[in-house]
Design a protein around this motif. Sequence first.
Motif, PDB file in Angstrom:
ATOM      1  N   MET A 169      27.241 -17.788  16.878  1.00 24.20           N
ATOM      2  CA  MET A 169      26.641 -16.484  16.765  1.00 24.20           C
ATOM      3  C   MET A 169      26.873 -15.943  15.356  1.00 24.20           C
ATOM      4  SD  MET A 169      27.207 -13.589  19.586  1.00 24.20           S
ATOM      5  CE  MET A 169      25.753 -12.969  20.259  1.00 24.20           C
ATOM      6  N   THR A 170      25.868 -15.375  14.753  1.00 24.63           N
ATOM      7  CA  THR A 170      26.011 -14.824  13.412  1.00 24.63           C
ATOM      8  C   THR A 170      26.282 -13.326  13.499  1.00 24.63           C
ATOM      9  OG1 THR A 170      23.658 -14.395  13.224  1.00 24.63           O
ATOM     10  CG2 THR A 170      24.436 -16.532  12.442  1.00 24.63           C
ATOM     11  N   GLU A 171      27.019 -12.847  12.527  1.00 24.10           N
ATOM     12  CA  GLU A 171      27.326 -11.424  12.489  1.00 24.10           C
ATOM     13  C   GLU A 171      26.121 -10.646  11.975  1.00 24.10           C
ATOM     14  OE1 GLU A 171      30.958 -10.198  10.660  1.00 24.10           O
ATOM     15  OE2 GLU A 171      31.886 -12.132  11.107  1.00 24.10           O
ATOM     16  N   ALA A 172      25.884  -9.500  12.575  1.00 24.73           N
ATOM     17  CA  ALA A 172      24.775  -8.649  12.133  1.00 24.73           C
ATOM     18  C   ALA A 172      25.155  -7.980  10.820  1.00 24.73           C
ATOM     19  CB  ALA A 172      24.472  -7.592  13.183  1.00 24.73           C
ATOM     20  N   GLN A 173      24.241  -8.008   9.889  1.00 26.15           N
ATOM     21  CA  GLN A 173      24.485  -7.371   8.602  1.00 26.15           C
ATOM     22  C   GLN A 173      24.058  -5.912   8.676  1.00 26.15           C
ATOM     23  OE1 GLN A 173      22.889  -9.441   5.324  1.00 26.15           O
ATOM     24  NE2 GLN A 173      23.895 -11.353   5.817  1.00 26.15           N
ATOM     25  N   PRO A 174      24.769  -5.043   7.978  1.00 23.09           N
ATOM     26  CA  PRO A 174      24.384  -3.627   7.987  1.00 23.09           C
ATOM     27  C   PRO A 174      23.000  -3.460   7.364  1.00 23.09           C
ATOM     28  CG  PRO A 174      26.091  -4.029   6.350  1.00 23.09           C
ATOM     29  CD  PRO A 174      25.899  -5.303   7.112  1.00 23.09           C
ATOM     30  N   PRO A 175      22.254  -2.472   7.825  1.00 20.50           N
ATOM     31  CA  PRO A 175      20.914  -2.262   7.255  1.00 20.50           C
ATOM     32  C   PRO A 175      20.988  -1.893   5.776  1.00 20.50           C
ATOM     33  CG  PRO A 175      21.534  -0.446   8.696  1.00 20.50           C
ATOM     34  CD  PRO A 175      22.607  -1.485   8.811  1.00 20.50           C
ATOM     35  N   ALA A 176      19.943  -2.213   5.073  1.00 18.37           N
ATOM     36  CA  ALA A 176      19.875  -1.895   3.636  1.00 18.37           C
ATOM     37  C   ALA A 176      19.855  -0.375   3.467  1.00 18.37           C
ATOM     38  CB  ALA A 176      18.614  -2.504   3.040  1.00 18.37           C
ATOM     39  N   PRO A 177      20.422   0.114   2.371  1.00 25.42           N
ATOM     40  CA  PRO A 177      20.397   1.562   2.140  1.00 25.42           C
ATOM     41  C   PRO A 177      18.964   2.079   2.097  1.00 25.42           C
ATOM     42  CG  PRO A 177      21.689   0.447   0.450  1.00 25.42           C
ATOM     43  CD  PRO A 177      21.059  -0.605   1.294  1.00 25.42           C
ATOM     44  N   ARG A 178      18.763   3.229   2.674  1.00 23.76           N
ATOM     45  CA  ARG A 178      17.424   3.824   2.735  1.00 23.76           C
ATOM     46  C   ARG A 178      17.281   4.853   1.624  1.00 23.76           C
ATOM     47  NH1 ARG A 178      15.285   7.578   7.638  1.00 23.76           N
ATOM     48  NH2 ARG A 178      13.280   8.028   6.742  1.00 23.76           N
ATOM     49  N   HIS A 179      16.170   4.808   0.935  1.00 20.97           N
ATOM     50  CA  HIS A 179      15.868   5.788  -0.100  1.00 20.97           C
ATOM     51  C   HIS A 179      14.693   6.638   0.358  1.00 20.97           C
ATOM     52  CE1 HIS A 179      18.355   3.117  -2.544  1.00 20.97           C
ATOM     53  NE2 HIS A 179      18.537   4.173  -3.322  1.00 20.97           N
ATOM     54  N   VAL A 180      14.810   7.938   0.155  1.00 14.38           N
ATOM     55  CA  VAL A 180      13.741   8.875   0.478  1.00 14.38           C
ATOM     56  C   VAL A 180      13.407   9.673  -0.777  1.00 14.38           C
ATOM     57  CG1 VAL A 180      14.411   9.081   2.907  1.00 14.38           C
ATOM     58  CG2 VAL A 180      15.381  10.648   1.243  1.00 14.38           C
ATOM     59  N   LYS A 181      12.296  10.365  -0.741  1.00  9.16           N
ATOM     60  CA  LYS A 181      11.890  11.190  -1.869  1.00  9.16           C
ATOM     61  C   LYS A 181      12.634  12.522  -1.793  1.00  9.16           C
ATOM     62  CE  LYS A 181       7.575  13.037  -2.581  1.00  9.16           C
ATOM     63  NZ  LYS A 181       6.142  12.978  -2.806  1.00  9.16           N
ATOM     64  N   CYS A 182      13.273  12.907  -2.878  1.00 13.99           N
ATOM     65  CA  CYS A 182      13.999  14.179  -2.940  1.00 13.99           C
ATOM     66  C   CYS A 182      13.001  15.319  -2.709  1.00 13.99           C
ATOM     67  CB  CYS A 182      14.665  14.331  -4.307  1.00 13.99           C
ATOM     68  SG  CYS A 182      15.474  15.929  -4.548  1.00 13.99           S
ATOM     69  N   PRO A 183      13.273  16.226  -1.757  1.00 12.95           N
ATOM     70  CA  PRO A 183      12.332  17.316  -1.487  1.00 12.95           C
ATOM     71  C   PRO A 183      12.157  18.280  -2.665  1.00 12.95           C
ATOM     72  CG  PRO A 183      14.070  17.233   0.190  1.00 12.95           C
ATOM     73  CD  PRO A 183      14.422  16.248  -0.867  1.00 12.95           C
ATOM     74  N   SER A 184      13.092  18.296  -3.575  1.00 16.54           N
ATOM     75  CA  SER A 184      13.023  19.236  -4.684  1.00 16.54           C
ATOM     76  C   SER A 184      12.306  18.661  -5.904  1.00 16.54           C
ATOM     77  CB  SER A 184      14.434  19.670  -5.069  1.00 16.54           C
ATOM     78  OG  SER A 184      14.397  20.700  -6.008  1.00 16.54           O
ATOM     79  N   CYS A 185      12.732  17.467  -6.351  1.00 23.56           N
ATOM     80  CA  CYS A 185      12.166  16.922  -7.593  1.00 23.56           C
ATOM     81  C   CYS A 185      11.271  15.704  -7.383  1.00 23.56           C
ATOM     82  CB  CYS A 185      13.279  16.567  -8.568  1.00 23.56           C
ATOM     83  SG  CYS A 185      14.261  15.135  -8.069  1.00 23.56           S
ATOM     84  N   GLY A 186      11.364  15.067  -6.226  1.00 20.33           N
ATOM     85  CA  GLY A 186      10.513  13.915  -5.936  1.00 20.33           C
ATOM     86  C   GLY A 186      11.096  12.574  -6.341  1.00 20.33           C
ATOM     87  N   ARG A 187      12.267  12.570  -6.985  1.00 24.49           N
ATOM     88  CA  ARG A 187      12.885  11.296  -7.365  1.00 24.49           C
ATOM     89  C   ARG A 187      13.465  10.617  -6.135  1.00 24.49           C
ATOM     90  NH1 ARG A 187      16.642  13.456 -12.109  1.00 24.49           N
ATOM     91  NH2 ARG A 187      17.938  13.534 -10.262  1.00 24.49           N
ATOM     92  N   PRO A 188      13.709   9.307  -6.207  1.00 25.25           N
ATOM     93  CA  PRO A 188      14.338   8.610  -5.075  1.00 25.25           C
ATOM     94  C   PRO A 188      15.753   9.122  -4.836  1.00 25.25           C
ATOM     95  CG  PRO A 188      13.485   7.042  -6.694  1.00 25.25           C
ATOM     96  CD  PRO A 188      13.347   8.412  -7.290  1.00 25.25           C
ATOM     97  N   SER A 189      16.093   9.263  -3.569  1.00 25.04           N
ATOM     98  CA  SER A 189      17.409   9.760  -3.191  1.00 25.04           C
ATOM     99  C   SER A 189      17.978   8.866  -2.102  1.00 25.04           C
ATOM    100  CB  SER A 189      17.283  11.193  -2.673  1.00 25.04           C
ATOM    101  OG  SER A 189      18.509  11.654  -2.174  1.00 25.04           O
ATOM    102  N   LEU A 190      19.230   8.469  -2.249  1.00 22.20           N
ATOM    103  CA  LEU A 190      19.896   7.637  -1.254  1.00 22.20           C
ATOM    104  C   LEU A 190      20.151   8.465  -0.009  1.00 22.20           C
ATOM    105  CD1 LEU A 190      21.315   4.987  -0.443  1.00 22.20           C
ATOM    106  CD2 LEU A 190      23.393   5.936  -1.461  1.00 22.20           C
ATOM    107  N   TYR A 191      19.618   8.021   1.129  1.00 25.91           N
ATOM    108  CA  TYR A 191      19.832   8.730   2.390  1.00 25.91           C
ATOM    109  C   TYR A 191      20.893   7.981   3.175  1.00 25.91           C
ATOM    110  CZ  TYR A 191      18.785  11.737   6.318  1.00 25.91           C
ATOM    111  OH  TYR A 191      18.872  12.669   7.312  1.00 25.91           O
ATOM    112  N   ALA A 192      22.134   8.259   2.822  1.00 30.43           N
ATOM    113  CA  ALA A 192      23.285   7.603   3.432  1.00 30.43           C
ATOM    114  C   ALA A 192      24.485   8.535   3.317  1.00 30.43           C
ATOM    115  CB  ALA A 192      23.565   6.281   2.725  1.00 30.43           C
ATOM    116  N   PRO A 193      25.520   8.297   4.133  1.00 28.79           N
ATOM    117  CA  PRO A 193      26.704   9.151   4.074  1.00 28.79           C
ATOM    118  C   PRO A 193      27.353   9.229   2.690  1.00 28.79           C
ATOM    119  CG  PRO A 193      26.781   7.787   6.034  1.00 28.79           C
ATOM    120  CD  PRO A 193      25.613   7.311   5.210  1.00 28.79           C
ATOM    121  N   GLU A 194      27.145   8.223   1.867  1.00 31.29           N
ATOM    122  CA  GLU A 194      27.718   8.234   0.524  1.00 31.29           C
ATOM    123  C   GLU A 194      27.122   9.341  -0.354  1.00 31.29           C
ATOM    124  OE1 GLU A 194      26.185   5.090   1.560  1.00 31.29           O
ATOM    125  OE2 GLU A 194      28.057   4.722   2.618  1.00 31.29           O
TER     126      GLU A 194
END
Length: 66
Positions: free
Chosen positions: A1-26
């Motif tokens: 059985m292989t270990e499940a890898q954590p999902p890739a970090p998700r980036h969303v568009k910043c609601p204020s400036c439109g730049r990419p923003s990391l949507y993660a607890p970090e």
Amino acid sequence: MTEAQPPAPRHVKCPSCGRPSLYAPENRFRPFCSERCKLHDLGAWANESFRLASPEDPGLDAGSAS
């Protein structure tokens, strides 16, 4: 059985400036990309730049015009 890898970090568009923003607890400013964008948005709400639409009720004024 292989270990499940954590999902890739998700980036969303910043609601204020439109730049990419990391949507993660970090990113403590999520969904914003920075503290500056977060405070800019908060200031816009405080200045009532953002408003929620409300349906117009023509019956409200009709009763007081007697």
